[in-house]
Design a protein around this motif. Structure first.
Motif: not given
Length: 411
Positions: A161-181
């Motif tokens: 239920l939460l993922r679509p809401w997070l992905m609809a943010a601008d920018p989406p709350l997704q990194l698409n890479h490994n977390p870094g500093w």
């Protein structure tokens, strides 16, 4: 990737049982490390149009990483009272120690996040899991079972239920890479990715540490417990996989989901068998009915938890057999398993050094894996025989000891 399991060494039968039990946990952790290395270095899909799954993908994908997480929970249980959880000031001290060890793991993970590597580095997620599990450390077995059951059932639905809401943010709350500093400058996006949209969603994966705490609170030195873990874990894993496959193939789940995917480069049949990470699971409740690796569904959590319990039971049984034969049958695996943070970090660094570069002349992917696995086993055996901690395990242990320190009260 927790620090080396330790036990009081004595000539008594009880001391031997404790030593064997901890050796089995380390051996399971070593097996998880080798499994993750396999998914990093060997193809999980064939290079054909259908992306036919390989035996590596079918065997290790999703299971090796989940085994790591379950073992983390077991390690925490063993270090916080085993069958009798710590209470009061001792529990508070243990929580501080765990938090500081998580900080060490997070620092290593953020450093690895700066490497250009085609590996989904788990360490920052792993550290977040350690912090999230702190409120549960003092719970007894019945309460842990209730929390684990509820988390396995509810967290996938809440995440869905939460993922679509997070992905609809601008920018989406997704990194698409490994977390870094650099990701610390965008904490909202970092937390969204760590907990819900990333490769290892911490929100659902808390279930693995809860399961691990349950296993670690059992009387693992009792002869019947490893047998029950092996049999029960196998049964749960098989039940979840059969039910998930039936939902997809016989009840109409896969055709319904295939209609949502328009990209021919992602054949759903293969993804459901090997890896559903990267596929946006939204638009249909059928996403919650499967048991695909890295899907984070209830059946996926059940299946991988069952596999983890069975592996732990098997390793404990092999340890008991070795004790009966007066042979250290687990040494090749337990040595590597006692220093997985160091070996995993070294492995990722080596993989990064070859990223987007041709392999050395005469080397193949199979050869690279054999080299990585053999070195991990050899180094682990040397450290185990010499009774040394790995360098990063030493740092984690030191941080844990600092956190646990309780100044003497002045009377």
């Amino acid at each position: 990737m927790t620090s080396r399991s330790t036990a009081a060494q004595s000539g008594t039968k009880k001391g031997a049982a404790v030593s064997t039990r901890l050796a089995g946990i380390d051996a399971a952790r070593g097996l998880a490390l080798l499994g993750m290395m396999a998914t990093h270095l060997l193809p999980t899909f064939e290079s054909d149009a259908a992306l036919t799954p390989t035996w590596i993908g079918l065997t290790f994908s999703g299971r090796a990483a989940a085994l790591f997480a379950v073992l983390a929970g077991i390690g925490l249980a063993l270090s916080t009272g085993k069958q009798r959880p710590l209470e009061g000031s001792a529990l508070s001290a243990a929580r501080r120690g765990i938090a500081l060890r998580a900080l060490v793991i997070a620092v290593v993970g953020l450093a690895l996040g700066g490497l250009d590597v085609n590996v989904a580095v788990i360490l920052v997620h792993y550290a977040a899991l350690f912090l999230c599990i702190l409120p549960f450390i003092g719970l007894r077995l019945k309460a842990l079972c209730a929390w684990a059951a509820g988390w396995i059932l509810a967290s996938p639905v809440i995440a869905f239920l939460l993922r679509p809401w997070l992905m609809a943010a601008d920018p989406p709350l997704q990194l698409n890479h490994n977390p870094g500093w650099e990701d610390l400058s965008t904490p909202g996006q970092l937390l969204g990715d760590l907990f819900l949209t990333g490769y290892y969603p911490v929100f659902q994966w808390i279930a693995y540490l809860l399961v691990g705490l349950i296993l670690g609170r059992l009387a693992l030195s009792a002869a019947v417990v490893p047998v029950l873990l092996l049999a029960g874990g196998t049964a749960v894993a098989a039940f979840a996989k059969v039910l998930g496959t039936a939902a997809m193939e016989e009840l109409g789940g896969r055709p319904a989901l295939q209609a949502l995917l328009t990209d021919p480069d992602y054949p759903l049949d293969s993804l459901l068998q090997v890896n559903l990470a990267g596929v946006r699971q939204e638009g249909s409740w059928w996403w919650l009915a499967g048991s695909a690796p890295h899907s984070g569904t209830t059946l996926d959590l059940l299946h991988t938890s069952g596999v983890a319990a069975a592996v732990v039971g098997l390793c404990l049984l092999i340890g008991r057999l070795g004790e009966w034969l007066d042979l250290d049958l687990l040494l090749p695996l337990r040595g590597a398993g006692a220093m997985t943070l160091t070996l995993y970090t070294a492995h990722v660094c080596v993989v990064a050094s070859f990223h987007l570069k041709p392999l050395p002349a005469g080397w193949t992917e199979d050869g690279m894996y054999v080299a990585h696995a053999a070195l991990a086993v050899l180094i682990g055996m040397v450290f185990a025989v010499l009774k040394w901690r790995g360098p990063l395990e030493w740092l984690g242990h030191a941080a844990n000891q600092v956190g646990r320190h309780q100044p003497a009260r002045i009377r």
